[in-house]
Scaffold this active site. Sequence first.
Site, PDB file in Angstrom:
ATOM      1  N   LEU A  52      24.363   3.872  -9.564  1.00 62.07           N
ATOM      2  CA  LEU A  52      22.135   3.880  -8.977  1.00 62.07           C
ATOM      3  C   LEU A  52      22.219   2.579  -8.841  1.00 62.07           C
ATOM      4  O   LEU A  52      22.345   2.181  -9.987  1.00 62.07           O
ATOM      5  CB  LEU A  52      22.252   5.010  -9.867  1.00 62.07           C
ATOM      6  N   ASP A  53      21.042   2.655  -8.396  1.00 66.16           N
ATOM      7  CA  ASP A  53      20.117   1.097  -7.945  1.00 66.16           C
ATOM      8  C   ASP A  53      19.478   1.849  -9.511  1.00 66.16           C
ATOM      9  O   ASP A  53      18.892   2.804  -9.622  1.00 66.16           O
ATOM     10  CB  ASP A  53      19.339   1.032  -6.926  1.00 66.16           C
ATOM     11  N   ARG A  54      18.963   0.194  -9.126  1.00 67.49           N
ATOM     12  CA  ARG A  54      18.324  -0.011 -10.960  1.00 67.49           C
ATOM     13  C   ARG A  54      16.823   1.130 -10.646  1.00 67.49           C
ATOM     14  O   ARG A  54      15.731   2.034 -11.463  1.00 67.49           O
ATOM     15  CB  ARG A  54      17.789  -1.271 -11.363  1.00 67.49           C
TER      16      ARG A  54
END
Length: 326
Positions: free
Chosen positions: A150-152
Amino acid sequence: MASFISMNKFSNIDFAPPLINGVSASKVFLPHDVSVHTIFDYLCQHFPHIELSEWQQRFADELIYAADGTKLKFDSPYTPNTHIFYYRFLAHEIHVPFQHEILFENDDLLVVDKPHFLTMSPTGQYVQETLLVRLKKQTGYVDLTPIHRLDRETAGVVLFCKKASSRGIYQQLFADRKVQKTYHAIAAYRSELHFPQILQLHLEKSQPFYTMQIDPKKPANTETLLELLMHDQCYAKYKLSPKTGKQHQLRVHLNYLNIPILNDSFYPTIQHKAEDDFSSPLQLLAKEIQFFDPILKQEMRFSSHFELALPPQRNDKNSIFSLQKY
């Protein structure tokens, strides 16, 4: 042949470097075709972006190991055709003041609820303040590896594998698109848009390199089912079911409809924020993940305990923080 064997004196020794403060060791091969006298010289040459003082500190802190587990020193001679291990630590990291939650665990899987702003794995800016290192410190699982990412900026459910032996089995589920993922997002409400709808677009790398763009002339390589869950006069909560998994796919798809996700700092325009600015999390949540477990031979389904809420009606939209826990 004798000289080759002597240079490979560590090759038959199976040393497993330990976890140190949740960080796994990185492995570096030492080739024969370089002109250096010490391992320190080679590391400085091989990693020119890392300050010499940082390597000096790592040697002083005994964070560099030979292939047999011997702790190397600043003046340890270069030994070609073998390998070494080193540990990455940063002198200064910005603390991320949000906590993860373990949702499920069995012999192979660890299912985690990731908060916003927490990077998945060590990068240039973060080591300790990453989900993987936090989990390794908490559990002591040396082989723990994320199965997907997942993106930050995104919160929600993410899967980790505890064993190297079963990692490929679960990664193949994602490669074969046998995992159903459901996201929630908060964005503007537009009455002229009709839902549900399926969006199919061609996404490709853009500039800056960490962003994506649409090329309407190329065949679609992304697909998302978009549904409207609730709305008021200004905002709506959307359910997003991606069939593909391109970088920033959901963020670009909603921006394409002129309803960019609330607090998105990349789309439609890039907004540079301080690394310690946690005031406006991206309103995107990996809400649910479902798949047939090939090892357990049963259907698995996990849901995030986070919940996105429609923001209150305010004049100051920049003050919105609409991520809540159950």
